[in-house]
Design a protein around this motif. Sequence first.
Motif, PDB file in Angstrom:
ATOM      1  N   SER A   1       1.277  -1.393   0.311  1.00  0.00           N
ATOM      2  CA  SER A   1       0.024   0.238  -0.060  1.00  0.00           C
ATOM      3  C   SER A   1       0.543   1.240  -0.081  1.00  0.00           C
ATOM      4  CB  SER A   1      -0.824  -0.127   0.893  1.00  0.00           C
ATOM      5  OG  SER A   1      -1.609  -1.024   1.095  1.00  0.00           O
ATOM      6  N   THR A   2       1.706   1.207   1.247  1.00  0.00           N
ATOM      7  CA  THR A   2       2.822   2.295   0.475  1.00  0.00           C
ATOM      8  C   THR A   2       3.516   2.784  -0.396  1.00  0.00           C
ATOM      9  OG1 THR A   2       3.114   1.889   3.331  1.00  0.00           O
ATOM     10  CG2 THR A   2       4.945   3.350   2.405  1.00  0.00           C
ATOM     11  N   ILE A   3       4.310   1.906  -1.105  1.00  0.00           N
ATOM     12  CA  ILE A   3       4.729   1.898  -2.194  1.00  0.00           C
ATOM     13  C   ILE A   3       4.318   2.653  -3.500  1.00  0.00           C
ATOM     14  CG2 ILE A   3       5.870   0.535  -4.012  1.00  0.00           C
ATOM     15  CD1 ILE A   3       7.362  -0.915  -1.164  1.00  0.00           C
ATOM     16  N   TYR A   4       2.886   1.234  -3.982  1.00  0.00           N
ATOM     17  CA  TYR A   4       1.484   1.634  -4.830  1.00  0.00           C
ATOM     18  C   TYR A   4       0.660   3.122  -4.635  1.00  0.00           C
ATOM     19  CZ  TYR A   4       4.115  -1.875  -7.207  1.00  0.00           C
ATOM     20  OH  TYR A   4       5.300  -2.629  -7.734  1.00  0.00           O
ATOM     21  N   HIS A   5       0.934   3.669  -3.505  1.00  0.00           N
ATOM     22  CA  HIS A   5       0.051   4.914  -3.012  1.00  0.00           C
ATOM     23  C   HIS A   5      -2.136   3.972  -2.975  1.00  0.00           C
ATOM     24  CE1 HIS A   5       3.106   7.131  -2.522  1.00  0.00           C
ATOM     25  NE2 HIS A   5       3.460   6.869  -3.989  1.00  0.00           N
ATOM     26  N   LEU A   6      -1.149   2.848  -2.832  1.00  0.00           N
ATOM     27  CA  LEU A   6      -2.787   2.073  -2.660  1.00  0.00           C
ATOM     28  C   LEU A   6      -3.544   1.841  -0.863  1.00  0.00           C
ATOM     29  CD1 LEU A   6      -2.104  -0.708  -4.916  1.00  0.00           C
ATOM     30  CD2 LEU A   6      -3.151   1.075  -5.848  1.00  0.00           C
ATOM     31  N   GLU A   7      -4.868   1.570  -1.448  1.00  0.00           N
ATOM     32  CA  GLU A   7      -5.393   1.630   0.481  1.00  0.00           C
ATOM     33  C   GLU A   7      -5.735  -0.273   0.069  1.00  0.00           C
ATOM     34  OE1 GLU A   7      -9.001   2.754   3.189  1.00  0.00           O
ATOM     35  OE2 GLU A   7      -8.712   4.162   1.470  1.00  0.00           O
ATOM     36  N   ALA A   8      -5.519  -0.917   0.985  1.00  0.00           N
ATOM     37  CA  ALA A   8      -6.047  -2.131   1.026  1.00  0.00           C
ATOM     38  C   ALA A   8      -7.385  -2.260   1.884  1.00  0.00           C
ATOM     39  CB  ALA A   8      -4.484  -3.302   1.866  1.00  0.00           C
ATOM     40  N   LYS A   9      -7.812  -3.279   1.267  1.00  0.00           N
ATOM     41  CA  LYS A   9      -9.569  -3.686   2.139  1.00  0.00           C
ATOM     42  C   LYS A   9      -9.822  -5.443   2.127  1.00  0.00           C
ATOM     43  CE  LYS A   9     -11.614   0.407   0.591  1.00  0.00           C
ATOM     44  NZ  LYS A   9     -13.211   0.640  -0.254  1.00  0.00           N
ATOM     45  N   LYS A  10      -9.631  -5.710   3.193  1.00  0.00           N
ATOM     46  CA  LYS A  10     -10.324  -7.046   3.968  1.00  0.00           C
ATOM     47  C   LYS A  10     -11.719  -6.637   3.381  1.00  0.00           C
ATOM     48  CE  LYS A  10      -8.689 -10.275   5.895  1.00  0.00           C
ATOM     49  NZ  LYS A  10      -7.639 -11.299   7.262  1.00  0.00           N
ATOM     50  N   VAL A  11     -12.180  -7.467   2.704  1.00  0.00           N
ATOM     51  CA  VAL A  11     -13.433  -7.840   2.236  1.00  0.00           C
ATOM     52  C   VAL A  11     -14.316  -9.388   2.569  1.00  0.00           C
ATOM     53  CG1 VAL A  11     -13.749  -6.242   0.002  1.00  0.00           C
ATOM     54  CG2 VAL A  11     -12.970  -9.049   0.210  1.00  0.00           C
ATOM     55  N   SER A  12     -13.535 -10.336   3.173  1.00  0.00           N
ATOM     56  CA  SER A  12     -13.806 -11.045   3.595  1.00  0.00           C
ATOM     57  C   SER A  12     -12.391 -11.850   3.752  1.00  0.00           C
ATOM     58  CB  SER A  12     -14.430 -12.435   2.187  1.00  0.00           C
ATOM     59  OG  SER A  12     -13.088 -12.813   1.237  1.00  0.00           O
ATOM     60  N   GLU A  13     -12.577 -13.317   4.783  1.00  0.00           N
ATOM     61  CA  GLU A  13     -11.481 -14.470   4.939  1.00  0.00           C
ATOM     62  C   GLU A  13     -10.088 -14.413   4.137  1.00  0.00           C
ATOM     63  OE1 GLU A  13      -8.983 -15.526   8.261  1.00  0.00           O
ATOM     64  OE2 GLU A  13     -11.354 -14.231   8.488  1.00  0.00           O
ATOM     65  N   ASN A  14     -10.374 -14.300   2.638  1.00  0.00           N
ATOM     66  CA  ASN A  14      -9.627 -15.208   1.606  1.00  0.00           C
ATOM     67  C   ASN A  14      -9.750 -14.198   0.734  1.00  0.00           C
ATOM     68  OD1 ASN A  14      -8.495 -17.255   3.451  1.00  0.00           O
ATOM     69  ND2 ASN A  14     -10.054 -17.974   2.527  1.00  0.00           N
ATOM     70  N   LYS A  15     -10.541 -13.210   0.571  1.00  0.00           N
ATOM     71  CA  LYS A  15     -10.805 -11.720  -0.501  1.00  0.00           C
ATOM     72  C   LYS A  15      -9.564 -10.041  -0.111  1.00  0.00           C
ATOM     73  CE  LYS A  15     -12.464 -10.005  -4.283  1.00  0.00           C
ATOM     74  NZ  LYS A  15     -14.283  -9.975  -4.322  1.00  0.00           N
ATOM     75  N   ILE A  16      -8.413  -9.764  -1.034  1.00  0.00           N
ATOM     76  CA  ILE A  16      -8.022  -8.424  -0.704  1.00  0.00           C
ATOM     77  C   ILE A  16      -8.202  -8.028  -2.097  1.00  0.00           C
ATOM     78  CG2 ILE A  16      -6.356  -6.953   0.288  1.00  0.00           C
ATOM     79  CD1 ILE A  16      -7.128  -9.405   2.367  1.00  0.00           C
ATOM     80  N   ILE A  17      -9.020  -6.307  -1.302  1.00  0.00           N
ATOM     81  CA  ILE A  17      -8.893  -5.830  -3.006  1.00  0.00           C
ATOM     82  C   ILE A  17      -7.611  -4.282  -2.641  1.00  0.00           C
ATOM     83  CG2 ILE A  17     -10.513  -3.620  -3.610  1.00  0.00           C
ATOM     84  CD1 ILE A  17     -12.831  -5.585  -3.355  1.00  0.00           C
ATOM     85  N   PHE A  18      -7.519  -3.643  -3.621  1.00  0.00           N
ATOM     86  CA  PHE A  18      -6.625  -2.510  -3.184  1.00  0.00           C
ATOM     87  C   PHE A  18      -7.370  -1.451  -4.305  1.00  0.00           C
ATOM     88  CE2 PHE A  18      -2.754  -5.696  -2.292  1.00  0.00           C
ATOM     89  CZ  PHE A  18      -2.358  -4.233  -0.517  1.00  0.00           C
ATOM     90  N   ASP A  19      -7.179  -0.370  -3.491  1.00  0.00           N
ATOM     91  CA  ASP A  19      -8.318   0.519  -3.993  1.00  0.00           C
ATOM     92  C   ASP A  19      -6.870   2.188  -4.216  1.00  0.00           C
ATOM     93  OD1 ASP A  19     -10.988  -0.243  -5.355  1.00  0.00           O
ATOM     94  OD2 ASP A  19     -11.672  -0.225  -2.675  1.00  0.00           O
ATOM     95  N   GLU A  20      -7.046   2.626  -5.296  1.00  0.00           N
ATOM     96  CA  GLU A  20      -5.857   3.841  -5.451  1.00  0.00           C
ATOM     97  C   GLU A  20      -6.821   4.609  -4.105  1.00  0.00           C
ATOM     98  OE1 GLU A  20      -6.412   5.350  -9.607  1.00  0.00           O
ATOM     99  OE2 GLU A  20      -4.455   3.858 -10.281  1.00  0.00           O
ATOM    100  N   LYS A  21      -6.159   5.306  -3.361  1.00  0.00           N
ATOM    101  CA  LYS A  21      -5.964   6.514  -2.666  1.00  0.00           C
ATOM    102  C   LYS A  21      -6.606   8.113  -3.327  1.00  0.00           C
ATOM    103  CE  LYS A  21      -2.984   4.998   1.299  1.00  0.00           C
ATOM    104  NZ  LYS A  21      -1.891   5.205   2.166  1.00  0.00           N
TER     105      LYS A  21
END
Length: 299
Positions: A279-299
């Motif tokens: 998240s820091t390197i690519y200026h993203l925001e990580a959201k954990k939508v379930s136990e085994n799924k992550i979504i990266f969105d732009e900040k």
Amino acid sequence: MKKNDLLARWLNDDLSEQELAEFQASPDFEKYQKIKIYTAHLEVDGLDEDAMLSNILQQKKIAPKVIPLYKKWAFRATAIFVLALGITFAMKNFVPETQTANFGERTSFILPDNSEVVLNSGSEINYKKWNWDNNRRLELEGEAYFRVSKGRRFEVQTNLGKVAVLGTQFNVKARKNRFDVVCYEGRVKVNYANTQIILTHGQSVTFENGKQFDTPVKSSKPGWIDNQICFNKENIKSLLDEVQRQYNITIELNAKDATSLFTGKLPANDLNVALQIISTIYHLEAKKVSENKIIFDEK
């Protein structure tokens, strides 16, 4: 002989219900059942009984030799044992051996010559045990670290290229269109398309989309062995693919910049820290939508 007698009585449908139930529950029953099915067609051709009778009457009468029924049973049971041993031998030696490391796992195993292999997550190796010392060759999908015992030529075949050695320690990674080879000890010969390279201790090479470039070797073994995911000039999609393999998760990326190259390390045993670094390197925001799924969105 007790087991032979049991087999003989089973072959002749002479077991009681209780004996049959116990025999069917034994660990070897499925093997004997398959052998019985496979050998069921082994029957002699039909006999001309009239011709046989006429021939016998024209010959000197000789007292018939009676073979006890239990001997026939024992003979058939012995034949089944021999066939079973043959099938077992063939299965252990001629059928290809497969070793797999699923996502989020690693697998270590020993080859017939005592060479050691460690498979990284999402990887698979196939090889044949038969005549291994004279034909040390295996097929790799994914990534693996090898400690090869001295002996004849040792080959690792991938869909992108081939690595050949005599006795050494090296790492091979073949993912999608990228092929990485690192030599930690001894010498390895790398074949990629029409290119052949000899690597010695501390050297490495990478091929991606037909292009060649060198990668630095800063340790005596692959970082993933010590729970570190190492990257050298890799884009974010390749980076996230590896994170998904190591943690057995699904990652969705919603970002425009997918071409920036990353060189560095991520932990393979702490997902939260790995997500924070990305998240820091690519200026993203990580959201954990379930136990085994992550979504990266732009900040």
